[in-house]
Every structure is written in C-alpha cells, then in structure tokens.
Scaffold this motif. Structure first.
Motif, mmCIF file in Angstrom:
data_model
loop_
_atom_site.group_PDB
_atom_site.id
_atom_site.type_symbol
_atom_site.label_atom_id
_atom_site.label_comp_id
_atom_site.label_asym_id
_atom_site.label_seq_id
_atom_site.Cartn_x
_atom_site.Cartn_y
_atom_site.Cartn_z
ATOM 1 N N GLU A 11 0.606 -1.544 0.344
ATOM 2 C CA GLU A 11 0.152 -0.229 -0.115
ATOM 3 C C GLU A 11 0.642 1.205 -0.294
ATOM 4 N N ALA A 12 1.999 1.371 0.016
ATOM 5 C CA ALA A 12 3.401 2.044 0.177
ATOM 6 C C ALA A 12 2.945 3.847 -0.989
ATOM 7 N N THR A 13 2.471 2.713 -2.273
ATOM 8 C CA THR A 13 2.913 3.709 -3.787
ATOM 9 C C THR A 13 3.999 3.692 -3.934
ATOM 10 N N CYS A 14 5.510 3.138 -3.196
ATOM 11 C CA CYS A 14 6.259 3.472 -3.744
ATOM 12 C C CYS A 14 7.144 3.846 -5.766
ATOM 13 N N GLY A 15 7.689 5.170 -5.764
ATOM 14 C CA GLY A 15 7.834 5.264 -6.742
ATOM 15 C C GLY A 15 9.878 4.399 -7.588
ATOM 16 N N LEU A 16 9.379 3.862 -8.637
ATOM 17 C CA LEU A 16 10.540 3.123 -8.580
ATOM 18 C C LEU A 16 11.031 3.626 -9.832
ATOM 19 N N ALA A 17 12.581 3.578 -9.871
ATOM 20 C CA ALA A 17 13.711 3.633 -11.279
ATOM 21 C C ALA A 17 13.840 2.415 -11.776
ATOM 22 N N ILE A 18 13.312 2.168 -13.243
ATOM 23 C CA ILE A 18 14.105 1.155 -13.638
ATOM 24 C C ILE A 18 14.407 1.612 -14.822
ATOM 25 N N ASN A 165 2.476 -2.475 12.177
ATOM 26 C CA ASN A 165 3.604 -2.321 12.363
ATOM 27 C C ASN A 165 4.127 -2.707 10.731
ATOM 28 N N PRO A 166 3.595 -1.244 10.616
ATOM 29 C CA PRO A 166 4.595 -0.294 9.396
ATOM 30 C C PRO A 166 5.726 -0.356 8.731
ATOM 31 N N LEU A 167 6.651 -0.447 10.138
ATOM 32 C CA LEU A 167 7.568 -0.961 9.704
ATOM 33 C C LEU A 167 7.882 -2.417 9.003
ATOM 34 N N ALA A 168 7.082 -3.107 9.506
ATOM 35 C CA ALA A 168 7.905 -4.362 7.890
ATOM 36 C C ALA A 168 6.565 -4.103 6.879
ATOM 37 N N SER A 169 4.985 -3.887 7.133
ATOM 38 C CA SER A 169 4.436 -4.214 6.321
ATOM 39 C C SER A 169 4.336 -2.562 5.720
ATOM 40 N N ASN A 170 5.071 -1.743 6.034
ATOM 41 C CA ASN A 170 4.622 -0.708 5.350
ATOM 42 C C ASN A 170 3.744 -0.007 4.663
ATOM 43 N N GLY A 597 -0.567 -13.038 14.691
ATOM 44 C CA GLY A 597 0.006 -13.967 13.066
ATOM 45 C C GLY A 597 1.053 -12.712 13.652
ATOM 46 N N ARG A 598 2.097 -12.220 12.564
ATOM 47 C CA ARG A 598 3.033 -11.468 12.143
ATOM 48 C C ARG A 598 3.067 -10.796 10.503
ATOM 49 N N ARG A 599 3.431 -9.927 9.981
ATOM 50 C CA ARG A 599 3.874 -10.157 9.304
ATOM 51 C C ARG A 599 5.471 -9.712 9.166
ATOM 52 N N GLN A 600 5.963 -9.701 7.688
ATOM 53 C CA GLN A 600 7.684 -10.207 7.476
ATOM 54 C C GLN A 600 7.681 -9.028 6.279
ATOM 55 N N LEU A 601 9.023 -8.796 6.468
ATOM 56 C CA LEU A 601 9.578 -7.045 5.651
ATOM 57 C C LEU A 601 9.317 -8.269 4.451
ATOM 58 N N ARG A 602 10.207 -9.550 3.973
ATOM 59 C CA ARG A 602 10.273 -9.989 3.097
ATOM 60 C C ARG A 602 9.456 -11.375 1.979
ATOM 61 N N SER A 603 7.460 -11.002 3.126
ATOM 62 C CA SER A 603 6.884 -12.157 2.524
ATOM 63 C C SER A 603 5.535 -10.789 2.295
ATOM 64 N N ASN A 604 4.693 -10.813 1.006
ATOM 65 C CA ASN A 604 3.943 -10.515 1.361
ATOM 66 C C ASN A 604 2.736 -11.412 1.143
ATOM 67 N N ASN A 605 1.538 -11.563 2.284
ATOM 68 C CA ASN A 605 0.815 -12.697 2.282
ATOM 69 C C ASN A 605 1.538 -13.633 1.800
ATOM 70 N N SER A 606 0.944 -14.726 0.892
ATOM 71 C CA SER A 606 1.811 -15.866 0.408
ATOM 72 C C SER A 606 2.076 -15.903 -0.665
ATOM 73 N N TRP A 607 2.450 -15.290 -0.917
ATOM 74 C CA TRP A 607 2.954 -15.165 -2.694
ATOM 75 C C TRP A 607 3.871 -14.668 -3.226
ATOM 76 N N MET A 608 4.867 -13.802 -2.202
ATOM 77 C CA MET A 608 5.766 -14.051 -2.727
ATOM 78 C C MET A 608 7.755 -14.685 -2.079
ATOM 79 N N HIS A 609 7.293 -15.732 -1.556
ATOM 80 C CA HIS A 609 7.694 -17.023 -1.638
ATOM 81 C C HIS A 609 8.933 -18.003 -2.792
#
Ligand SMILES: Nc1nc2c(c(=O)[nH]1)N[C@H]1C(S)=C(S)[C@@H](COP(=O)(O)OP(=O)(O)OC[C@H]3O[C@@H](n4cnc5c(=O)[nH]c(N)nc54)[C@H](O)[C@@H]3O)O[C@H]1N2
Ligand SMILES: Nc1nc2c(c(=O)[nH]1)N[C@H]1C(S)=C(S)[C@@H](COP(=O)(O)OP(=O)(O)OC[C@H]3O[C@@H](n4cnc5c(=O)[nH]c(N)nc54)[C@H](O)[C@@H]3O)O[C@H]1N2
Ligand code: SF4
Ligand SMILES: [Mo]
Length: 726
Positions: A11-18, A165-170, A597-609
C-alpha cells in the motif's frame, strides 16, 4: 532508458526507477524524484525483476494441468461453467477476489463487470480476512466504506498505534511510503509514538512507549480511554457529531480497573494515555490489522475514530483526516454532506445466514457453502489473485472443499496451494508489462497524490499474457451467455459507458471526449476528469514522478454520506454489540495460550516466497514464544512444538524471544508450501507451515463477518522425539 513506475506490491505506492534496455529489465531503484516516496523502497520493490523473470510464473493458460492456447482455455471455461450455471443457476458460481486485485485498477474495475455478468450472491474477497471491520465502522459512522480517516503522520505530535506494524508492512489503510522516516521525523520534532501490540514489533522498537496488550482486548482498552475522557471531563468533541452522550454513557462500564485486568495494561497507564491524547494539540489514534482480525474488530475500529472525534482530532491537521483522492472516491461524488448511508445484511449466506456487507459474504463461510447440498449450493469457483487455502481460516477444510467442486477457474500467475485445484488457470502479465494506478490506495493516503504508470515493457514484445481486463471481459461474455468469443472492445465500451452513466453524465459525449483510449486507461481518464481536481490522464502521463496535490485538508461535513448529515458516533448496530464486549470484561485469561500472526518485511502474504532473494537466510516461519512461557511449557529454542487449536494442529519450530508477551504465541501467515501439485520450486524449499490450519470458521465477527485470526486459543507442547529401538 529509465522507466518510472509505482510499485504495485503493497500500500505504500513507492516510485521505482527501472533500467530498461532492449526489452530487458536492469536495475530497480527507488525513484528519488517521486513526489511521495522520495526514493524510498523496500526489498520487495527490487524483487519485481526476479518476479518478472521467474521461470515458475505462468505465461500460458493451463487446462487440467497442461499448457493450452487462450482460445482452448476459454472454450473449456465456457463449456464447464455453463454446465454448472445451467444446473444450479447464478448462485452456484462463487467468486473470490484476493489482495492483489486491490493493487490492480484493471482487475478492480473489470472483476466488477464479471461479477455483474454472473449475477451471483456468492461473492467473497480477502476483505473479510482483513479490513472489513474498519469498512463497516466507517460505513456506519461516515456513510462510506472507504471513508476511513488516516493519521496525519507528517503533522501530528502524538500517534497511538494499535495492531499495526508499518515498519514491516509499510503501512495499511494509511498509504505512506517510508514510515520509518516519517516516525523518526515525528519524534525529532518532539512528538511521541505509542504502540499497543502483544509483540514488541519493529514499529514498537522505534516508538517512545510500547504496551503489551492481551490479543483481542483492544476495544476494552479504547473504551477505557473514552471512560477516562468522560470522568475527567477531557472531552472536546469536533463539530457535526451525533451520539456523543450515548457513547460516553456506554463507556461507563469500562473503567480502567477492570479493563486493566482483561488487557494487561495497568490502570494508571490507561489514565495517562487518555490524558496525553486529550492534552496534545495534535494527536491521532490509528488501528490496523491486529485490531480488525479479532473477536471485536468492528468495535475496536469504531472506538479508534470515537477517540479521534472526542479529543477534537478528527478532521483536524495533525489528527485523523479524510483524504481527497483524485479519482474514483465515492466521497468526492455528488453534492456531499449527506447520503444514503450504509446497511449491513441486504442478503444472507445460505447455510448459516451470515449477513452481506458491501456486496459480499464472509469468506469464512465459503467452505460450508460448497459442502452443503441443497438449492444454491456453490459448485464452481472463480478465484482472481487469491490463495484462500493459505490465507483464510480453516485452510484444510477449504482445501478439501475445493477438491470437490465441479469446476474451478483461477486467474493467477502461479500454480499454488489454491490454484492447483483449478481446471483452468489463466495468467496475467508481469507487473512490468501493464499500466498501473492505485485507485483505492490514494483514497487512504496521508497526502493527496496521483501517479499513473504506463507499462514498462510492451506485453506483446515481452511474450506476456494479455492484459487482465481483456481476460475478465471475455469471462464476463461467457458468464452473460455470449460464448467465448465476445467482442471485447464492444463490451469494454459498454462497461465504460456504465461507469460514466453512474456518475450522471451522458455516456456518448463523454466517450467521444475520451477517444482513442480504451480499457482501464479510458475509465481512469474519466474518473480523473470527474474527480475533484479536474485532472486528465494526459496530465499524469506528463508527470512520471507523480503529482502532489498537497497535504490533507479538513473535509467535514462535506465528506459525509450519512442520512443524518452527521458523524454517527453511536450507530445502533455497533451499540447493539456492546453487551458482547461487556461480557468479555468478565473473562479470565488465566493460563490460556493464544495465537496471533505477524507480518514479515520480505513476505507478501502467501505469494512472494518463490523468489530466492526474498526467502534466503534462516527459516522465517517460526513460532515466537516468551521465555517464561517456553519454560512453563517445556519448549526449547530451535526445537519443534505441536500447536493444537479447536480446528487443527501443526508442528512448527520454536523461537524463544522476549519480544512477545507471556501467554501469547505468534506464527506468520502465508506459509505452508509443501503440498503436492503446486509449481513453485523455491517456495517448496522454504515451505513453513500454514497457520490458518489453526484458525477456525465456527465464529466470525458478527457485524462484519470478518475472520478471527488473532487471539485464537491453542495448546502448545514440545514434539516428542521418538527414540529408535525402544
Ligand atoms: N492468519 C492470518 N491470515 C491472514 C492474515 C493474517 O494477518 N493472519 N492476513 C490476511 C490478509 S490482510 C490478506 S489481504 C489475505 C491475503 O489473502 P489472498 O489475497 O487470498 O492471498 P495472497 O497471498 O495475497 O495471494 C495472492 C495471489 O495472487 C496471485 N497474484 C499476484 N499478482 C497477480 C496478478 O497480477 N494477477 C493475478 N491474477 N494473480 C496475481 C499470487 O500468485 C497469489 O496466488 O491474507 C489474510 N490471511
Ligand atoms: N512485508 C509485508 N508487507 C505487507 C504484507 C505482507 O504480508 N508483508 N501484507 C499487506 C497486507 S495484505 C496488509 S492487510 C497490511 C497489514 O499491515 P499491518 O496492519 O501493519 O500488519 P502487521 O504487520 O501484521 O501488524 C499487525 C500487528 O498486530 C499485532 N497484533 C496481533 N493481534 C493483536 C491484537 O489483538 N491487538 C493488537 N493491538 N495488536 C495485535 C501483531 O503482533 C502485529 O505486530 O500489510 C501489507 N503489507
Ligand atoms: S514498501 Fe511496498 S510499495 Fe514500496 S517498494 Fe516495498 S513493496 Fe513496493
Ligand atoms: Mo490485507
């Protein structure tokens, strides 16, 4: 060439330069010129490159597990879906929309078209394992499900955070890239951050004060704060409120003394927090998933804004404010100040009679709707961007139910624990091969911002599947009886016309103005033009780093859509649920172990593992246990424990840490990748366990139908090590 694009992953909507050269993706960095994120990004943003290149990501449709052409896949859908529709009628087909649909404006807009064509009551989404309590509270108080006040983080002097926990979930229901930077700035200007959480989360570590709270008791704590405001005459209500006296009277039963016993937060602390909230010229209370996915989710969500309103902080700079989004916000449409309001339960689920909210039923009843014979039984399921086997309660039961369906279609980019059951899987293009605009998230942003991204890569050149809106329209054609070869462009024009008509404008003349745009771009262009800033899509195209529309501004009473034209501080539905909360005050938590539960910075619910760069390192799917609890239960750090709930049991490695309160254990969700039939080789090697085998569906939060995923009673014991030969 450098392409600029908003990250669609959270949800943080960060701008990326690719970096892009010859149709290949190079380095991904934060866009330092992005008007909102200013170069911030997290490890997941960078992972869009490996996601794009992941060989396990689907490029072609699957029919019964083998690759097929698009025409063949649609023909099979037409045949098998029709069979179910002919036999069982519209309600025999259920739809489940998962989290990434909220991050895809194409999927959001065109999934609605599909649902309309299906005419089914069986609509389910991840919202009822997430924020539905917040939406119900906002609907009843302000008249709109996305009229959720967000903390004005950049200007507040006091931020009370519960269950986030916005420092993990952003950040969530609070679009705010770089929360660490923003919280540090808050503290640097003399402000204070207080975090209420059963765990000392990363956010708690960065705060001035952390309070452990017994899971599920936030509403009691918040009511006690109201109680103190009332008894110490600290109430300074904002204008436009109805029901102040009623709320203050209700708070009478929630004195700090008894609440302290239930919550574990000392009475003196409750009193001090209430005084601080009242004293600060600019304070905000913010509650998120820990306060939603629990027994009293709607009450807790309601009381967050009751407190903001009673301390004068609702709709004030530095308090909790309503964004004014550039496109698509229903609270910017029409004259404003008054509206139809919101009603729970326009229809009910067939088996247990759970009420509809915002056009959907609780996903916690999906399995029973599939299993229970009779008229209206669900016999086919369409999932779009979801993995409910891992992400919704009693995953094992849902898994079995899916296996017994007559037909299942999944729109997904992977074969995972859910989509492995699908007869047909239809993939979507990589995020880098489609356009993007955060339609819902800018409605929840801490600044008014608009940012559109064109596709970084041409989908056809990149060998990517067609845009998802085209897929959804073909499916809508099938659902509507027009067969697999519907004229997608004509149907698209019809959908756009409907959106235009709904806003009271003349479709033909507006459609002419929008030429030659098609698809979601055309609808976005219209929504921007109809929005409060008179922007066009061309304006956004000319601003690749986004357009900053300024800090939030007061919007009461114009933002309201309640029939009374007031903020309803005491909606009868919520007031009616207070006796249930009062009863919780008398419960004794002694000796009980509960799961959260708890969220982890390098997860995205179930799908970026399935991306090596996000899963390497020590196994993350561990159970956190306090040292005292570990001693009491005979658990050892690194050893395995059996965790048993009323629903099921799992075996999970133990991690002993004093960052969790005694009597509470925490297992992250989204793991459990070791089932047969999936096609995610990396995730399989980092399987973990599915914590939603333990959560149940017997009880749902009564007002919102939300699942209760936190505060689940469990029994925990060491796994007996069998000694061979004896
Ligand atoms: N115990 C417990 N359970 C929870 C939670 C919790 O805190 N605790 N949190 C809950 C919350 S907040 C949420 S939102 C849910 C999430 O629940 P879901 O939305 O059901 O699950 P996700 O893991 O987000 O799965 C997303 C799916 O979308 C697919 N996907 C990704 N991008 C695309 C795309 O562009 N197109 C298509 N078609 N598919 C795509 C992925 O491959 C994946 O299969 O989980 C909930 N479950
Ligand atoms: N890295 C990463 N980012 C994500 C996601 C992800 O999976 N990974 N998921 C995205 C999604 S779908 C969502 S909805 C958002 C959610 O964003 P957040 O709401 O910030 O979610 P969490 O980080 O899970 O933080 C919830 C906190 O609530 C605490 N908690 C649990 N039970 C209770 C309780 O009863 N009371 C209180 N006060 N606290 C409790 C937990 O310990 C945890 O620290 O994150 C989004 N961002
Ligand atoms: S914080 Fe969210 S939006 Fe920003 S880079 Fe990470 S995943 Fe993407
Ligand atoms: Mo979520």
């Amino acid at each position: 060439m450098i392409a600029y694009r908003t990250c669609p992953l959270c949800e943080a909507t960060c701008g990326l330069a690719i970096d892009v050269a010859d149709g290949r993706v190079g380095r991904i960095r934060g866009d330092a010129d992005d008007v909102f994120s200013r170069g911030f990004l997290c490890p997941k943003g960078v992972s869009l490159k490996p996601l794009h290149e992941d060989p396990d990501r689907l490029r072609f449709p699957l029919v019964d597990g083998r690759e097929a052409s698009w025409d063949e896949a649609f023909a099979v859908v037409d045949e098998r879906l029709r069979r179910v529709l002919d036999a069982g009628g519209p309600d025999a087909v259920a739809v489940y929309l998962g989290n990434p649909t909220a991050h895809s404006y194409a999927s959001l807009i065109y999934s609605r078209a599909l649902i309309k064509a299906l005419r089914t009551k069986n609509v389910y989404t991840a919202s009822t394992v997430d924020q539905m309590p917040k939406q119900v509270a906002a609907g009843l108080m302000f008249g709109g499900g996305l009229s959720v006040p967000v903390p004005d983080v950049d200007r507040t002097d006091y931020l009370l955070v519960l269950g986030a926990n916005p420092l993990a979930s952003n950040g969530s229901l609070m679009t705010a890239p770089d929360m660490r930077g923003r919280l540090r700035a808050l503290r640097a200007r003399g402000g204070r951050v207080v975090v209420v959480d059963p765990r000392r989360s990363r956010t708690a570590q960065e705060s001035d004060e952390h309070l452990f709270i017994r899971p599920g008791t936030d509403a009691l704590f918040l009511f006690a704060l109201v109680h103190v405001l009332a008894t110490e005459e600290l109430v300074t209500p904002v204008d436009h409120l109805a029901g102040v006296e009623e709320v203050l009277a209700l708070a009478g039963d929630f004195a700090p003394g008894p609440v302290s016993e239930a919550t574990g937060i000392p009475a003196a602390t409750i009193e001090r927090i209430a005084r601080s909230l009242a004293a600060g010229p600019r304070a905000a209370v913010y509650g998120r998933i820990g306060t939603c996915t629990q027994e009293f989710g709607t009450s807790a969500s309601w009381l967050v804004d009751v407190l903001n309103a009673l301390t004068g902080n609702l709709d004030r700079e530095g308090g909790a404010m309503f964004p004014r989004a550039a496109a698509g916000a229903s609270n910017t449409q029409g004259p404003g100040g008054r509206g139809k309001g919101f009603r729970i339960g326009r229809w009910r689920s067939r088996v247990r009679g759970a009420p509809e909210v915002f056009g959907e039923l609780p996903v916690g009843v999906l399995a029973e709707e599939i299993e229970t014979p009779g008229e209206g039984q669900v016999r086919a399921l369409i999932t779009n961007s979801g993995n409910p086997v891992l992400s919704t309660p009693d995953g094992a039961r849902l898994d079995r139910a899916l296996a017994g369906l007559d037909f299942m279609l999944s729109l997904d980019i992977y074969v995972n624990e859910t989509t492995r059951h699908a007869d047909v899987v239809l993939p979507a293009p990589s995020p880098l091969a489609r356009s993007h605009y955060d339609l819902p998230l800018y409605q929840l942003a801490i600044r008014n911002v608009a940012n559109y991204s064109p596709p970084v890569l041409d989908p056809a050149d990149a060998g990517e599947p067609p845009d998802e809106w085209r897929t959804l329209l073909r499916l809508a054609g099938i659902a509507g009886g027009a067969g697999p070869d519907v004229d997608v462009d004509a149907l698209d024009r019809f959908v756009a016309g409907q959106v235009i008509q709904q806003s009271g404008r003349d479709p033909e003349s507006v459609l002419a103005e929008l030429e030659p745009r098609v698809g979601p771009e055309r609808i976005l262009d219209f929504l921007l033009r109809a929005g409060p800033y008179d922007l066009t899509l061309a304006d956004l195209e000319a601003a690749p780093h986004g357009i900053d529309l300024g800090p939030l501004e007061p919007r009461l009473p114009e933002v309201l859509r309640t029939p009374s034209g007031k903020v309803e501080l005491a909606p009868k539905e919520i007031v009616g649920d207070v006796p249930r909360l009062r009863a919780a005050l008398r419960r004794s938590p002694d000796g009980e172990i509960v799961l959260i539960g708890r969220r982890q910075l390098r997860s995205n619910n179930s799908w970026m593992h399935n991306l090596e760069m996000l899963v390497r390192g020590p196994a993350r799917c561990t159970m956190h246990v306090h040292p005292d609890t570990a001693t009491q239960l005979g658990l050892e750090d690194g050893a395995e424990a059996t965790v048993r709930s009323a629903t099921n049991a799992v075996v999970v490695p133990v991690e002993v840490t004093d960052a969790i309160m005694p009597g509470v254990v925490s297992i992250p969700h989204g793991w459990g990748h070791d089932v047969p039939g999936t096609r995610q080789s990396v995730a399989r090697a980092h399987a973990g366990v599915n914590c939603n085998l333990l959560t149940g569906t017997a009880e749902l939060e009564p007002l919102s139908g939300n699942a209760i995923l936190n505060g689940v009673p469990v029994e925990v014991a060491p796994v007996e090590v069998l000694v061979a030969g004896r």
